[in-house]
Design a protein around this motif. Structure first.
Motif, short mmCIF file in Angstrom:
data_model
loop_
_atom_site.label_atom_id
_atom_site.label_comp_id
_atom_site.label_asym_id
_atom_site.label_seq_id
_atom_site.Cartn_x
_atom_site.Cartn_y
_atom_site.Cartn_z
N MET A 1 -83.66 3.82 4.92
CA MET A 1 -82.49 3.58 5.76
C MET A 1 -82.22 2.07 5.87
SD MET A 1 -81.43 6.60 6.89
CE MET A 1 -80.41 6.24 8.31
N VAL A 2 -80.94 1.72 5.80
CA VAL A 2 -80.56 0.32 5.93
C VAL A 2 -79.29 0.25 6.78
CG1 VAL A 2 -79.20 0.36 3.80
CG2 VAL A 2 -80.11 -1.82 4.63
N THR A 3 -79.16 -0.84 7.52
CA THR A 3 -78.01 -1.00 8.40
C THR A 3 -77.30 -2.31 8.08
OG1 THR A 3 -79.00 0.29 10.17
CG2 THR A 3 -77.28 -1.30 10.80
N PHE A 4 -76.00 -2.22 7.79
CA PHE A 4 -75.18 -3.41 7.54
C PHE A 4 -74.46 -3.80 8.83
CE2 PHE A 4 -74.83 -4.00 2.83
CZ PHE A 4 -75.64 -2.96 2.43
N LEU A 5 -74.39 -5.10 9.09
CA LEU A 5 -73.56 -5.59 10.19
C LEU A 5 -72.26 -6.10 9.57
CD1 LEU A 5 -76.12 -7.57 12.41
CD2 LEU A 5 -75.66 -5.10 12.29
N ALA A 6 -71.13 -5.56 10.03
CA ALA A 6 -69.87 -5.84 9.34
C ALA A 6 -68.82 -6.42 10.27
CB ALA A 6 -69.31 -4.56 8.71
N GLY A 7 -68.11 -7.39 9.74
CA GLY A 7 -66.96 -7.96 10.43
C GLY A 7 -66.09 -8.63 9.39
N GLY A 8 -64.82 -8.78 9.68
CA GLY A 8 -63.92 -9.44 8.73
C GLY A 8 -63.94 -8.72 7.39
N THR A 9 -63.90 -9.49 6.30
CA THR A 9 -63.82 -8.88 4.97
C THR A 9 -65.10 -9.08 4.16
OG1 THR A 9 -62.87 -10.88 4.00
CG2 THR A 9 -61.33 -9.28 4.90
N GLY A 10 -65.97 -10.00 4.57
CA GLY A 10 -67.15 -10.34 3.76
C GLY A 10 -68.07 -9.15 3.55
N THR A 11 -68.51 -8.54 4.64
CA THR A 11 -69.43 -7.41 4.50
C THR A 11 -68.76 -6.20 3.85
OG1 THR A 11 -70.67 -8.25 6.38
CG2 THR A 11 -71.14 -5.99 5.70
N PRO A 12 -67.50 -5.88 4.21
CA PRO A 12 -66.85 -4.78 3.49
C PRO A 12 -66.80 -5.00 1.99
CG PRO A 12 -65.66 -5.24 5.51
CD PRO A 12 -66.72 -6.31 5.38
N LYS A 13 -66.56 -6.23 1.55
CA LYS A 13 -66.55 -6.49 0.10
C LYS A 13 -67.92 -6.22 -0.51
CE LYS A 13 -62.66 -9.74 -0.04
NZ LYS A 13 -62.23 -11.17 -0.03
N LEU A 14 -68.97 -6.47 0.25
CA LEU A 14 -70.32 -6.17 -0.22
C LEU A 14 -70.53 -4.65 -0.27
CD1 LEU A 14 -73.09 -7.39 -1.02
CD2 LEU A 14 -73.70 -7.34 1.43
N LEU A 15 -70.07 -3.96 0.77
CA LEU A 15 -70.23 -2.50 0.84
C LEU A 15 -69.51 -1.80 -0.31
CD1 LEU A 15 -69.78 -1.94 4.68
CD2 LEU A 15 -71.85 -1.40 3.35
N ALA A 16 -68.44 -2.43 -0.79
CA ALA A 16 -67.64 -1.81 -1.85
C ALA A 16 -68.44 -1.57 -3.13
CB ALA A 16 -66.41 -2.66 -2.15
N PRO B 1 -75.26 5.89 0.48
CA PRO B 1 -74.37 5.94 1.65
C PRO B 1 -74.91 6.83 2.77
CG PRO B 1 -73.07 6.02 -0.34
CD PRO B 1 -74.51 6.12 -0.77
N ALA B 2 -75.50 7.95 2.42
CA ALA B 2 -75.99 8.88 3.45
C ALA B 2 -77.14 8.26 4.25
CB ALA B 2 -76.42 10.19 2.80
N ALA B 3 -77.77 7.22 3.69
CA ALA B 3 -78.89 6.58 4.38
C ALA B 3 -78.51 5.18 4.86
CB ALA B 3 -80.11 6.51 3.45
N THR B 4 -77.22 4.94 4.99
CA THR B 4 -76.72 3.63 5.40
C THR B 4 -75.89 3.73 6.67
OG1 THR B 4 -76.62 2.86 3.10
CG2 THR B 4 -75.29 1.65 4.70
N ALA B 5 -76.16 2.85 7.61
CA ALA B 5 -75.30 2.73 8.79
C ALA B 5 -74.58 1.39 8.73
CB ALA B 5 -76.13 2.82 10.06
N VAL B 6 -73.38 1.36 9.27
CA VAL B 6 -72.62 0.11 9.37
C VAL B 6 -72.27 -0.11 10.84
CG1 VAL B 6 -70.55 -1.14 8.66
CG2 VAL B 6 -71.62 0.50 7.09
#
Lengths: 330, 330
Positions: B1-16, B24-29
């Motif tokens: 399991m891994v958790t991303f901290l997201a804001g703005g566009t930087g982390t979403p671009k990484l998640l893409a 994805p099923a083992a990922t929280a944002v």
């Protein structure tokens, strides 16, 4: 100067051919607000908006609500989201504690926007957003309506009946529900046992409305229960109508209604669903315009014409009859 | 399991480009909510929505906000109405007493929808209507976000950082204003003197967030001040980050930022606008991913790669570097 009382589609259909008879610049329209609801956080005022769109020349004349050729992208997506998430379509009346939270003007008629049980077009929605935002900025419904009337270039003066909350509640065997839940949400079912105007005892007409009611008054062929009833439930409006010349156009030909839920609603409140019942609902009326085929005996002057209102030519003919009736009583 | 901290566009671009590296099923944002505003009566959550739309495969990848190929009929009509009525475009921050009226979650960031200073598409708007309505029905932002995630078919778990109001306020020579007023309304001007997170002292992370932060954490190349700052301002999040392995991707190559207002914001709060400043903002980070051309000396492990994030291939490469960094610290 003349003042029309408007609700539903009957009076707007009359206004659609009024311009050559009653100068728009010398005409006020007082609109029912009992049918208004807050939907998804926005105050929707159907009876104000029908006049706003009619006089702004954008009304959808097929439905007599909404803007012609409007798109409905948001509405469609609201339905899609609710379906995809397995949410019930509603109408979804907000919890009791939410009914008196937030904007006072929206009391007792606050609905969730999930799946949006009323059809709101995209441009139409902008009117509700602007209205609600101007209210949140501190404006009264009267002030906000004036701003919207400016935006749509209205020549007539458009006034909400009150700046206070009044909610038209239909009592049924399934319990009480707001008029829009009954009419739009459940297609005018279940049976009407009574109609109440919640808030009307504490509400008052605005000064602008009372001033407009110093002039002669025309009540178009709207339904007397939910289109006119909320206005008549305000003591100061009812008193003003007793003191000024009033001409009413019957929405019936004897006991046949032209359109809408008037008959069921009148029966529900103990009025005969007929021109006679309308006359009973308007004891302050000084004259009536009835259809040529309507021989209902009334104890006030009657002017007869073909009261069909299918187009502007029809409407101008009925306005001429109203003018004649006014000349007899003013 | 891994958790991303997201804001703005930087982390979403990484998640893409994360799917083949972190299931994805083992990922929280966990998404920032300090940037959220109430606009025209609806709660708009830009950072939640970018992830919602990305994972729902409808994101506009040109802007990294909004829905691809969305129409904007309501938005255009809002502008037209305001113009026609002579209303100022704004941003129109609601009066002080309105800032704490209505929904608690929207405190201190309530804007009028008149002329709508943020561009809201028609389908996008349906998300805000549904979210706000579900909140009004009694749901928490966490619950409502889960419903929206269901509607968009998300495999990752999407969580708002808090169910309490936190508002990112930019202090400037012209006075304090909400982040969105400064960034969208005034194009990142005037100068930043300080940044505050109003409400953060009383706010707490949700249980769902704290559980997600028991797992290893990835901070993408988001701006540390307004994208991550609101989360770090919550004591329980800050403490959780100190107790779990954290890998951060720098949004800079030394002192050159990839995009957005990070540099101005960092300078405004006294951080060097550079990778070194980012490391100072994240004292809990156990490793960093830096660009090949970034030789900033750090006292934690560093994995280098090309940190450009122009497409999914780029993003997968950077996720591999994150995976390597995690393996060094977990």
């Amino acid at each position: 100067m003349v003042t029309f009382l408007a609700g539903g589609t009957g009076t707007p259909k009359l206004l659609a051919g009024a311009d050559d008879v009653f100068s728009p610049a010398a005409t006020a329209v007082v609109a029912n607000t009992g049918d208004d609801i807050e939907l998804g956080g926005h105050l929707v005022c159907p009876d104000l908006d029908t006049v706003l769109f009619l006089d702004g020349d954008v009304l959808d004349r097929e439905t007599w609500w909404g803007i012609a050729d409007d798109t409905a992208e948001t509405h469609a997506e609201l339905t899609r989201l609710a379906d995809a998430a397995g949410l019930d379509g509603g109408p979804r009346y907000l919890p009791e504690d939410a009914q008196t939270a937030g904007r006072d003007i929206a009391r007792w008629r606050r609905f969730s926007g999930v799946a949006e049980f009323m059809h709101i077009g995209d441009r139409d929605r902008a009117v509700h957003v602007t209205r609600t935002s101007l209210l949140d900025e501190g404006g009264s419904l009267t002030e906000v309506t004036r701003t919207l009337a400016d935006a749509f270039g209205l020549d007539r003066t458009l006034l909400p009946m009150s700046d206070d909350p009044v909610a038209s509640i239909i009592h049924t065997p399934s319990g009480p529900m707001h008029f829009q839940e009954w009419w739009v949400g459940h297609n005018g079912e279940p049976a009407v046992e009574d109609v109440a105007f919640r808030g009307s005892e504490a509400a008052s007409a605005t000064d602008a409305v009372l001033t407009a009611l110093d002039d002669t008054v025309v009540i178009g062929p709207s339904n007397p229960v939910t289109s006119l009833g909320p206005m008549l439930a305000l003591d100061d409006i009812e008193q003003a109508l007793r003191e000024t010349p009033v001409v009413a156009v019957s929405p019936f030909i004897e006991d046949t209604v032209f359109s809408g839920p008037a008959a069921d609603l009148m029966a529900g409140v103990g009025l005969e669903p007929s021109t006679a019942g309308v006359a009973e609902a308007y004891p302050f009326a000084d004259a009536f315009v009835l259809d040529d085929d309507d021989s209902t005996p009334l104890d006030v002057p009657v002017v007869r014409t073909d009261t069909t209102l299918d187009d502007a030519t029809d409407a101008e003919r009925v306005n001429r009859a109203v003018e004649t009736a006014l000349s007899e009583v003013a």
